[in-house]
Design an enzyme around this catalytic site. Structure first.
Site, mmCIF file in Angstrom:
data_model
loop_
_atom_site.group_PDB
_atom_site.id
_atom_site.type_symbol
_atom_site.label_atom_id
_atom_site.label_comp_id
_atom_site.label_asym_id
_atom_site.label_seq_id
_atom_site.Cartn_x
_atom_site.Cartn_y
_atom_site.Cartn_z
ATOM 1 C CB SER A 176 47.891 29.588 34.233
ATOM 2 O OG SER A 176 46.543 29.963 34.086
ATOM 3 C CE1 TYR B 190 49.215 35.147 34.438
ATOM 4 C CE2 TYR B 190 47.789 33.582 33.298
ATOM 5 C CZ TYR B 190 48.494 33.959 34.431
ATOM 6 O OH TYR B 190 48.488 33.147 35.533
#
Length: 263
Positions: free
Chosen positions: A145, A158
């Site tokens: 990401s 995350y």
């Protein structure tokens, strides 16, 4: 002297190859599974969403390759490692999200996020490498990401998992290079997936703004391209890294962030 020009890139042909895609029931994983099956691969599509896997298998009917749906909970690390045995292509995609300030972040959720998004990829890579090394060819693609490169508030688990995945991917690249195995990350910004859609309410609460303002003021704030990425765009990047023209691409991150990291 006649200039030399590279030949056009051949269409991706994964006929005879076995690919494993985690989190394959929806979003990016679904798009990757269908893209690799379209290239002729036998895809092991793993997820804990049985209905989503059934829909995926129906959508794959008629493609050159096949999709074999397998129920798998990645918190079962031993089962994850065993599932990766014999794979030529491994796409570590499964993920989950929790938006919460650090002081309120539930420790058990932090542990689960790190297990699914970092420890499970390690075990999957560990399970896949013996076969890849044995044949002198393999492709590991880790769906990271922009949060593997940049941090955002309220996403401690995350961000920590994605940063760890970047390091794991680079280590696999260094160890795999002598064996014909590449390992790379694909780093999208916000993708049009259920995972992102489920964040809207949590982001609104965390930032103290109405939900309808989250997309523009939070998710797309740092992106020069003011739209969500489509899952199919990410799947094409994954497919590129599996192709013959990407054999020298390893240990890096293919960034699809609309200019976010250009700041």
């Amino acid at each position: 002297m006649t200039p030399r020009f590279a030949a056009p890139a051949p269409a991706l042909d994964l006929g005879g190859r076995t690919a494993l895609v985690t989190g394959a029931a929806g979003g990016i994983g679904r798009a990757c599974a269908l893209r690799l099956a379209a290239a002729g691969a036998k895809v092991r599509a793993v997820d804990r969403d049985a209905e989503g896997l059934d829909r995926l298998a129906e959508s794959a009917a008629g493609l050159p390759g096949t999709v074999e749906a397998r129920l798998l909970d990645l918190t079962d690390l031993e089962a994850a490692e065993q599932a990766a045995a014999g794979t030529d292509v491994l796409v570590n995609n499964a993920g989950l999200q929790r938006v919460s300030p650090l002081e309120d972040f539930p420790p058990d959720v932090f542990h689960t996020v790190l297990t699914v998004m970092l420890e499970a990829p390690f075990r999957l890579i560990r399970g896949a490498l013996p076969h890849m090394y044995g044949q002198g060819w393999g492709r590991i693609v880790n769906v990271s990401s922009v949060h593997g490169l940049r941090a955002s508030a309220y996403k401690s688990a995350y961000v920590a998992a994605k940063h760890g995945l970047e390091g794991l991917s680079k280590t696999a690249a260094l160890e795999g290079a002598p064996h014909g195995v590449t390992s790379n990350c694909v780093n999208p910004a916000y993708v049009r997936t259920p995972l992102v859609e489920r964040q809207l309410a949590d982001q609104a609460r965390a930032h103290g703004i109405p939900e309808e303002r989250v997309l523009a003021e939070v998710m797309l704030r740092d992106s020069a391209v003011k739209r969500l990425i489509e899952p199919e765009e990410v799947a094409e990047a994954v497919a590129y890294l599996c192709g013959p023209h990407a054999s020298f691409v390893t240990g890096t991150s293919l960034i699809l962030d609309g200019g976010w990291s250009a700041h």
